[in-house]
Design a protein around this motif. Sequence first.
Motif, PDB file in Angstrom:
ATOM      1  N   UNK A 197       0.857  -1.188   0.000  1.00 55.29           N
ATOM      2  CA  UNK A 197       0.000   0.000   0.000  1.00 55.29           C
ATOM      3  C   UNK A 197       0.892   1.237   0.000  1.00 55.29           C
ATOM      4  N   UNK A 198       0.687   2.123  -0.968  1.00 55.95           N
ATOM      5  CA  UNK A 198       1.406   3.393  -1.013  1.00 55.95           C
ATOM      6  C   UNK A 198       0.396   4.518  -1.205  1.00 55.95           C
ATOM      7  N   UNK A 199       0.885   5.729  -1.155  1.00 53.83           N
ATOM      8  CA  UNK A 199       0.016   6.883  -1.383  1.00 53.83           C
ATOM      9  C   UNK A 199      -0.593   6.843  -2.783  1.00 53.83           C
ATOM     10  N   UNK A 200       0.123   6.269  -3.724  1.00 55.85           N
ATOM     11  CA  UNK A 200      -0.325   6.205  -5.114  1.00 55.85           C
ATOM     12  C   UNK A 200      -1.288   5.051  -5.402  1.00 55.85           C
ATOM     13  N   UNK A 201      -1.451   4.127  -4.463  1.00 56.61           N
ATOM     14  CA  UNK A 201      -2.327   2.984  -4.697  1.00 56.61           C
ATOM     15  C   UNK A 201      -1.735   1.722  -4.108  1.00 56.61           C
ATOM     16  N   UNK A 202      -2.096   0.596  -4.691  1.00 63.32           N
ATOM     17  CA  UNK A 202      -1.555  -0.667  -4.191  1.00 63.32           C
ATOM     18  C   UNK A 202      -0.979  -1.482  -5.328  1.00 63.32           C
ATOM     19  N   UNK A 203      -0.088  -2.383  -4.940  1.00 63.60           N
ATOM     20  CA  UNK A 203       0.580  -3.243  -5.913  1.00 63.60           C
ATOM     21  C   UNK A 203       0.695  -4.642  -5.329  1.00 63.60           C
ATOM     22  N   UNK A 204       0.283  -5.632  -6.090  1.00 66.53           N
ATOM     23  CA  UNK A 204       0.323  -7.025  -5.653  1.00 66.53           C
ATOM     24  C   UNK A 204       1.443  -7.758  -6.391  1.00 66.53           C
ATOM     25  N   UNK A 205       2.285  -8.450  -5.626  1.00 64.43           N
ATOM     26  CA  UNK A 205       3.370  -9.243  -6.198  1.00 64.43           C
ATOM     27  C   UNK A 205       3.289 -10.658  -5.660  1.00 64.43           C
ATOM     28  N   UNK A 206       3.766 -11.580  -6.457  1.00 61.22           N
ATOM     29  CA  UNK A 206       3.906 -12.974  -6.032  1.00 61.22           C
ATOM     30  C   UNK A 206       5.393 -13.250  -5.947  1.00 61.22           C
ATOM     31  N   UNK A 207       5.873 -13.628  -4.752  1.00 65.87           N
ATOM     32  CA  UNK A 207       7.302 -13.835  -4.530  1.00 65.87           C
ATOM     33  C   UNK A 207       7.599 -15.295  -4.233  1.00 65.87           C
ATOM     34  N   UNK A 253      -2.753  -8.883  10.578  1.00 64.38           N
ATOM     35  CA  UNK A 253      -3.757  -7.947  10.091  1.00 64.38           C
ATOM     36  C   UNK A 253      -4.519  -8.564   8.930  1.00 64.38           C
ATOM     37  N   UNK A 254      -5.402  -7.776   8.331  1.00 66.55           N
ATOM     38  CA  UNK A 254      -6.153  -8.196   7.153  1.00 66.55           C
ATOM     39  C   UNK A 254      -6.011  -7.120   6.084  1.00 66.55           C
ATOM     40  N   UNK A 255      -6.121  -7.536   4.836  1.00 71.51           N
ATOM     41  CA  UNK A 255      -6.060  -6.608   3.716  1.00 71.51           C
ATOM     42  C   UNK A 255      -7.127  -6.996   2.705  1.00 71.51           C
ATOM     43  N   UNK A 256      -7.444  -6.059   1.840  1.00 66.94           N
ATOM     44  CA  UNK A 256      -8.430  -6.336   0.798  1.00 66.94           C
ATOM     45  C   UNK A 256      -8.072  -5.549  -0.451  1.00 66.94           C
ATOM     46  N   UNK A 257      -8.476  -6.089  -1.581  1.00 68.47           N
ATOM     47  CA  UNK A 257      -8.356  -5.366  -2.838  1.00 68.47           C
ATOM     48  C   UNK A 257      -9.512  -5.776  -3.729  1.00 68.47           C
ATOM     49  N   UNK A 258      -9.789  -4.927  -4.712  1.00 65.27           N
ATOM     50  CA  UNK A 258     -10.902  -5.179  -5.619  1.00 65.27           C
ATOM     51  C   UNK A 258     -10.408  -5.725  -6.942  1.00 65.27           C
ATOM     52  N   UNK A 259     -11.203  -6.595  -7.519  1.00 59.16           N
ATOM     53  CA  UNK A 259     -10.994  -7.089  -8.875  1.00 59.16           C
ATOM     54  C   UNK A 259     -12.232  -6.711  -9.671  1.00 59.16           C
ATOM     55  N   UNK A 260     -12.057  -6.428 -10.946  1.00 58.78           N
ATOM     56  CA  UNK A 260     -13.230  -6.189 -11.768  1.00 58.78           C
ATOM     57  C   UNK A 260     -13.955  -7.515 -11.960  1.00 58.78           C
ATOM     58  N   UNK A 261     -15.259  -7.482 -11.766  1.00 62.53           N
ATOM     59  CA  UNK A 261     -16.052  -8.721 -11.758  1.00 62.53           C
ATOM     60  C   UNK A 261     -16.017  -9.447 -13.091  1.00 62.53           C
ATOM     61  N   UNK A 262     -15.817  -8.721 -14.180  1.00 59.92           N
ATOM     62  CA  UNK A 262     -15.841  -9.368 -15.488  1.00 59.92           C
ATOM     63  C   UNK A 262     -14.616 -10.239 -15.763  1.00 59.92           C
ATOM     64  N   UNK A 263     -13.543 -10.097 -14.968  1.00 63.97           N
ATOM     65  CA  UNK A 263     -12.360 -10.944 -15.182  1.00 63.97           C
ATOM     66  C   UNK A 263     -12.313 -12.124 -14.218  1.00 63.97           C
ATOM     67  N   UNK A 264     -13.222 -12.143 -13.258  1.00 59.51           N
ATOM     68  CA  UNK A 264     -13.178 -13.166 -12.213  1.00 59.51           C
ATOM     69  C   UNK A 264     -14.209 -14.254 -12.478  1.00 59.51           C
ATOM     70  N   UNK A 265     -13.735 -15.466 -12.543  1.00 59.97           N
ATOM     71  CA  UNK A 265     -14.615 -16.619 -12.575  1.00 59.97           C
ATOM     72  C   UNK A 265     -14.708 -17.097 -11.130  1.00 59.97           C
ATOM     73  N   UNK A 276      -3.539  -8.762 -12.114  1.00 59.96           N
ATOM     74  CA  UNK A 276      -2.878  -8.143 -13.271  1.00 59.96           C
ATOM     75  C   UNK A 276      -3.874  -7.866 -14.393  1.00 59.96           C
ATOM     76  N   UNK A 277      -4.751  -8.827 -14.666  1.00 64.81           N
ATOM     77  CA  UNK A 277      -5.767  -8.637 -15.717  1.00 64.81           C
ATOM     78  C   UNK A 277      -6.705  -7.506 -15.327  1.00 64.81           C
ATOM     79  N   UNK A 278      -7.131  -7.493 -14.089  1.00 62.90           N
ATOM     80  CA  UNK A 278      -8.045  -6.464 -13.602  1.00 62.90           C
ATOM     81  C   UNK A 278      -7.399  -5.081 -13.681  1.00 62.90           C
ATOM     82  N   UNK A 279      -6.139  -4.975 -13.283  1.00 63.79           N
ATOM     83  CA  UNK A 279      -5.426  -3.697 -13.341  1.00 63.79           C
ATOM     84  C   UNK A 279      -5.288  -3.207 -14.775  1.00 63.79           C
ATOM     85  N   UNK A 280      -4.974  -4.104 -15.694  1.00 63.24           N
ATOM     86  CA  UNK A 280      -4.834  -3.683 -17.096  1.00 63.24           C
ATOM     87  C   UNK A 280      -6.189  -3.272 -17.669  1.00 63.24           C
ATOM     88  N   UNK A 281      -7.261  -3.902 -17.226  1.00 64.10           N
ATOM     89  CA  UNK A 281      -8.607  -3.529 -17.663  1.00 64.10           C
ATOM     90  C   UNK A 281      -8.946  -2.139 -17.144  1.00 64.10           C
TER      91      UNK A 281
END
Length: 128
Positions: free
Chosen positions: A6-16, A43-55, A118-123
């Motif tokens: 989480x940053x001031x500019x938004x959020x970024x998800x990585x897989x390490x 703690x807990x965190x949450x992020x949104x995905x666009x519903x059209x990319x999620x099965x 990644x798909x949701x962010x690009x959408x």
Amino acid sequence: MLKLTYTEAGLYLERLDISLEEFVINRMLLSLRSGLSIHIESSRAAFLLTADVVDLLLLKSVMSDRLSNKLSVDRVDDRYVEVCFSGTWISSDLCAEEGTLVTALGDRVEFYLHKLWKISESTLTFAN
């Protein structure tokens, strides 16, 4: 392991490809060696995905029963799905709004969530 920053500019998800414990220890050592303060808590965190990319059926099929108390996926409205999970919050101090939440959910779930993000962010970027 998933790392949600989480940053001031938004959020970024990585897989390490590192264990949760190793990541936290490395961050603690960096803090000690640099003289910067660090705050670590569950703690807990949450992020949104666009519903059209999620099965949702596919996503829920890769989630095992053992993750039911650690991960939830719920439709918010016609446009969005919220992914919420527990993990370890790392920040510079107790009240910081910027920081990192790391969690281990298993390779299959992490791969699929990261791919959907990644798909949701690009959408979203393309739509703006």
